[in-house]
Design an enzyme around this catalytic site. Structure first.
Site, PDB file in Angstrom:
ATOM      1  N   LYS A 112    -143.115 -46.846  14.880  1.00  0.00           N
ATOM      2  CA  LYS A 112    -144.255 -45.967  15.143  1.00  0.00           C
ATOM      3  C   LYS A 112    -145.246 -45.925  13.971  1.00  0.00           C
ATOM      4  O   LYS A 112    -146.418 -45.634  14.170  1.00  0.00           O
ATOM      5  CB  LYS A 112    -143.758 -44.579  15.508  1.00  0.00           C
TER       6      LYS A 112
HETATM    7  C1  PLP Z   1    -139.868 -44.319  19.920  1.00  0.00           C
HETATM    8  C2  PLP Z   1    -138.750 -45.279  19.757  1.00  0.00           C
HETATM    9  C3  PLP Z   1    -138.309 -46.093  20.818  1.00  0.00           C
HETATM   10  C4  PLP Z   1    -138.897 -45.994  22.193  1.00  0.00           C
HETATM   11  O1  PLP Z   1    -140.226 -46.441  22.247  1.00  0.00           O
HETATM   12  P1  PLP Z   1    -141.164 -46.071  23.465  1.00  0.00           P
HETATM   13  O2  PLP Z   1    -142.523 -46.511  23.082  1.00  0.00           O
HETATM   14  O3  PLP Z   1    -141.064 -44.575  23.622  1.00  0.00           O
HETATM   15  O4  PLP Z   1    -140.625 -46.768  24.658  1.00  0.00           O
HETATM   16  C5  PLP Z   1    -137.317 -47.021  20.560  1.00  0.00           C
HETATM   17  N1  PLP Z   1    -136.747 -47.114  19.339  1.00  0.00           N
HETATM   18  C6  PLP Z   1    -137.121 -46.346  18.319  1.00  0.00           C
HETATM   19  C7  PLP Z   1    -136.444 -46.493  17.014  1.00  0.00           C
HETATM   20  C8  PLP Z   1    -138.136 -45.402  18.478  1.00  0.00           C
HETATM   21  O5  PLP Z   1    -138.512 -44.632  17.449  1.00  0.00           O
END
Ligand code: PLP
Length: 464
Positions: A112
């Site tokens: 993210k």
């Molecule tokens: C947020 C997250 C996900 C899921 O991603 P999405 O975009 O919500 O499908 C998977 N793995 C990790 C480590 C995350 O932080």
């Protein structure tokens, strides 16, 4: 570039307004009016360029007239400067025709950061230009919150409120949020699940009075610009493995469907992505949906992969809009039914479109630990539980074995040390820059799952 809402009733907006607005006023999500494409020559031309430069080339069409490619490149170079790897998003081979795309080199060790470090700077720039301020309200299943806080801390024109489900995020995840000592950062531990947090945020956005008074804005993956920024690493990774001349598949551990929707965006832009393999944990609504054609809500269960402990994948709405012929009324009808009955069914034609590109596999906690162990044994790599779920999905896929698969490593294993220790007996050490966090003082407000209480908490802390 202009953007339309998936529900067809909100105003058409430009890039900067879409950035600052987040959720559309009709409850929908914004998407480009038409997908921009890159030619084979332009795609080939990305090869070998520094990450920020390649990413700016991919993102520039989405910014339309709002920002030039050079401005974007400068901003992205700054966003990724502090990342722990010069390649920003390096690829590592873990098996024959199987690569790992490491997306954990940012400040909070999850993918993210890649979008949010850019989005924080884009917010700053847009707000300064307009002489405005905003209140960011976000729900997090663990990783969005800390990434948003890191990207927005200490910014004078932004207040940040992050809601997370109390007791349902890992200790490292919680501390990454609650130990940030910045006057504009507020953490709320809600008595509920991630879906409750997400519903709470949506309810605040749907209260137009509250929304306008406090200038609410979102950096959840409902914000289009996050998705757009994420398209870049799919583009860069596919070019590294031979795009546009070689086909590629991606395996993506999925919760809110944001990350994998960015992969879909890369495909629409012209990158030769033939298959998208979803991994889900025991909260397997998407896997069940792909198998049955029916989206049906079940209660959320906690797992070792908390960032995917989600039943309502918000960003799925964007794919829905695409596969029903961009018919906003149809999307509204299906999602209204989903809200009311907890289920909806999609016709065979739309399902055919989805199944032509996507497949999904589910992995429970026991399986997750086994995969972490197996990957460690076979390649020496420690992978986090989310990443393990994507890898398992890739291994189960029976798609054309001639097409190489890139599995996304969405978090650093140290973020989920408890699960790793259970799997392989050792706890990965958090990188040095995170050490202080484990003993620092936490700042967090426990609140009940009650709209009035949460709203008045926020109203009392927003700076004017
Ligand atoms: C947020 C997250 C996900 C899921 O991603 P999405 O975009 O919500 O499908 C998977 N793995 C990790 C480590 C995350 O932080």
């Amino acid at each position: 570039m202009r953007y339309v809402s998936t529900r067809g009733q909100a105003p058409v907006l430009g890039f900067e307004d879409v950035l600052l607005t987040g959720l559309a006023r009709d409850g929908g999500l914004y998407l480009p009016e038409a997908w921009p494409t890159l030619s084979a020559v332009e795609i080939r031309g990305l090869a070998g360029r520094p990450y920020a430069e390649a990413a700016a080339r991919v993102l520039a069409p989405y910014a339309g007239g709002a920002m030039s490619r050079d401005e974007l490149e400068t901003l992205l170079a700054d966003a990724y400067r502090s990342f722990g790897h010069a390649a920003v998003a390096p690829l590592k081979q873990i098996g024959p025709r199987h690569w790992l795309l490491e997306l954990f080199h940012g400040p909070t060790l999850a993918f993210k950061d890649y979008a949010l470090q850019a989005v924080g700077r884009l917010f700053d720039r847009a707000l300064a230009r307009r002489n405005q301020r905003v209140t960011i309200v976000g729900a997090t299943s663990g990783d969005t919150g800390s990434a948003a806080i890191e990207a927005l801390r200490d910014r004078t024109s932004v207040d940040v409120f992050v809601l997370f489900p109390r007791g349902r995020v890992s200790e490292v995840q919680r501390r990454q949020m609650t130990t940030v000592d910045a006057p504009n950062v507020h953490c709320i531990a809600l008595d509920g699940t991630f879906d409750d947090c997400q519903d709470m945020v949506k309810a605040m956005f749907n209260d137009t009075g509250f929304r306008d008074e406090h200038k609410l804005s979102a950096v959840n993956s409902i914000n289009w610009v996050r998705i757009a920024v994420q398209i870049a690493y799919y583009a860069v990774a596919s070019v590294a493995l031979g795009a546009p001349d070689k086909r590629i598949a991606f395996a993506v551990p999925t919760g809110n469907f944001g990350n994998v929707f960015a992969a879909y965006g890369a495909k629409r832009m012209g990158f030769p992505i033939e298959r998208l393999i979803l991994g889900s944990n025991s909260n397997d609504i998407l896997t069940r949906f792909l198998a049955s054609g029916e989206m049906k809500m079940e209660p959320v269960v906690p797992t070792y992969s908390p960032s995917m402990d989600i039943q309502v994948s918000s960003n799925f709405e964007r794919l829905l809009f695409e596969v029903v012929g961009r018919d906003g009324a149809r999307v509204t009808e299906l999602l209204t039914r989903f809200r009311k009955d907890g289920r909806f069914r999609l016709d065979d034609e739309a399902m055919g479109r989805i199944r032509g590109l996507f497949e999904a596999h589910r992995l429970d906690d026991t399986g997750t630990l086994e995969v972490i162990r197996r990957v460690h044994r076979e390649s020496g790599e420690l992978v986090d539980p989310h990443t393990a779920i994507g890898i398992a999905a890739a291994a189960r896929s029976r798609f054309d074995p001639a097409v190489p698969v890139i599995s996304l490593a969405t978090a650093h294993p140290a973020k989920f040390g408890e699960a790793i220790e259970r799997a392989v007996g050792v706890r990965p050490k958090p990188p040095d820059r995170l050490q202080g966090m484990m003993t620092a003082k936490e700042r967090v407000q426990d609140l009940p799952n009650d709209q009035k209480t949460v709203k008045s908490f926020i109203a009392g802390r927003v700076r004017r």
